[in-house]
Scaffold this motif. Structure first.
Motif, mmCIF file in Angstrom:
data_model
loop_
_atom_site.group_PDB
_atom_site.id
_atom_site.type_symbol
_atom_site.label_atom_id
_atom_site.label_comp_id
_atom_site.label_asym_id
_atom_site.label_seq_id
_atom_site.Cartn_x
_atom_site.Cartn_y
_atom_site.Cartn_z
ATOM 1 N N GLU A 31 -12.531 -33.491 70.548
ATOM 2 C CA GLU A 31 -13.232 -33.591 69.260
ATOM 3 C C GLU A 31 -12.828 -34.867 68.535
ATOM 4 N N GLU A 32 -11.544 -35.189 68.548
ATOM 5 C CA GLU A 32 -11.091 -36.416 67.902
ATOM 6 C C GLU A 32 -11.613 -37.640 68.650
ATOM 7 N N ARG A 36 -14.039 -40.598 67.067
ATOM 8 C CA ARG A 36 -13.689 -42.017 67.096
ATOM 9 C C ARG A 36 -14.669 -42.850 67.922
ATOM 10 N N PHE A 215 -4.305 -38.433 68.961
ATOM 11 C CA PHE A 215 -5.536 -37.708 68.629
ATOM 12 C C PHE A 215 -5.202 -36.382 67.957
ATOM 13 N N ALA A 218 -4.006 -36.958 64.347
ATOM 14 C CA ALA A 218 -5.113 -37.377 63.494
ATOM 15 C C ALA A 218 -6.063 -36.217 63.219
ATOM 16 N N HIS A 219 -6.353 -35.432 64.235
ATOM 17 C CA HIS A 219 -7.248 -34.285 64.073
ATOM 18 C C HIS A 219 -6.645 -33.273 63.120
ATOM 19 N N THR A 222 -7.025 -34.532 59.591
ATOM 20 C CA THR A 222 -8.410 -34.612 59.139
ATOM 21 C C THR A 222 -9.026 -33.244 58.920
ATOM 22 N N HIS A 223 -8.716 -32.289 59.806
ATOM 23 C CA HIS A 223 -9.425 -31.005 59.698
ATOM 24 C C HIS A 223 -8.972 -30.210 58.480
ATOM 25 N N ARG A 228 -14.201 -28.990 60.833
ATOM 26 C CA ARG A 228 -14.214 -29.343 62.252
ATOM 27 C C ARG A 228 -14.571 -28.096 63.050
ATOM 28 N N SER A 232 -7.997 -27.759 67.337
ATOM 29 C CA SER A 232 -7.247 -28.910 67.874
ATOM 30 C C SER A 232 -8.129 -29.673 68.848
#
Length: 232
Positions: A31-32, A36, A215, A218-219, A222-223, A228, A232
């Motif tokens: 997902e990340e 990107r 990743f 960052a995920h 962000t979530h 999202r 994960s």
């Protein structure tokens, strides 16, 4: 006639996306990667899966094989296995995701294959990492280290491939073809992992994937702020 493997059916169940272990909630970093712009189509998905299999997949396969061997043959390695896998997982977000999936597997597995081994495992680590829970379940059901490792390696790419279908609307047939194209790699990684099944936990392989670690972090950040599809 060759005697059937008593644990093969269990391994097939564990590798089935319908097994209620919670894996559907995790994308394995894809997902990340999609967010990107690094995974955009089946070609880039195939490259992502290849890299993930040879790093995170190989690591999961090695610890799953060791856990299956421990469950079948006994031993007091659960705490050491868990600690060594923790040390090989630099990202706190990845550690949390692995333990969440491990808890889900144990909840489902205790009903499917009840055994005293679960008490030993949970006494040593109440929230085992996913590969350790997977290997314990496979071993309890009678599967050998090779089949257990193969299930772990397969799950390391089948989950992200399925997630990418949802994320990008890819053709599911093409996404599945990207998974099956890695069959030879899956066999090789499972065989290598099975060969390390009785090593001391500290001597098990330690392949790294810094991009997946980044990743995951960052995920995770962000979530908390955005919606999202995956945890994960």
């Amino acid at each position: 006639m060759t005697a059937p493997d008593p644990g093969l059916a269990a391994v097939l169940s564990l590798a089935d996306s319908r097994f209620p272990g919670g894996g559907h909630a995790h994308s394995g970093g894809v997902e990340e990667a999609v967010a990107r712009g690094l995974v955009t189509d089946t070609t880039t998905l195939a490259a992502f899966l290849r890299g993930r299999l040879r790093t995170a997949g190989a690591l999961a396969a090695a610890f799953t094989a060791a856990a299956a061997h421990t469950a079948r043959h006994g031993g007091d390695r659960w705490r050491d296995l868990d600690a060594e896998l923790d040390a090989r997982t630099p990202s706190p977000a990845q550690r949390a995701a692995s333990r969440a999936q491990g808890r889900g597997l144990v909840r489902a597995g205790r009903l499917a294959w009840p055994a005293p081994v679960f008490d030993d495992l949970l006494a040593a680590t109440p929230a085992p990492h996913h590969p350790i829970a997977l290997g314990a379940l496979a071993g309890i059901a009678g599967a050998g280290a090779h089949h257990a490792a193969l299930a772990a390696a397969y799950l390391s790419i089948s989950g992200p491939a399925s997630a990418c279908v949802r994320l990008l609307g890819l053709d599911p047939f093409e996404a599945n073809a990207a998974v099956t194209a890695l069959s030879a790699d899956l066999d090789r990684i499972a065989a290598t992992a099975a060969g390390t099944r009785d090593r001391p936990p500290a001597d098990l392989p330690a392949p790294g994937a810094p991009a997946l670690d980044l990743f995951a972090e960052a995920h995770d950040r962000t979530h908390r702020l955005e919606v999202r599809l995956f945890a994960s």
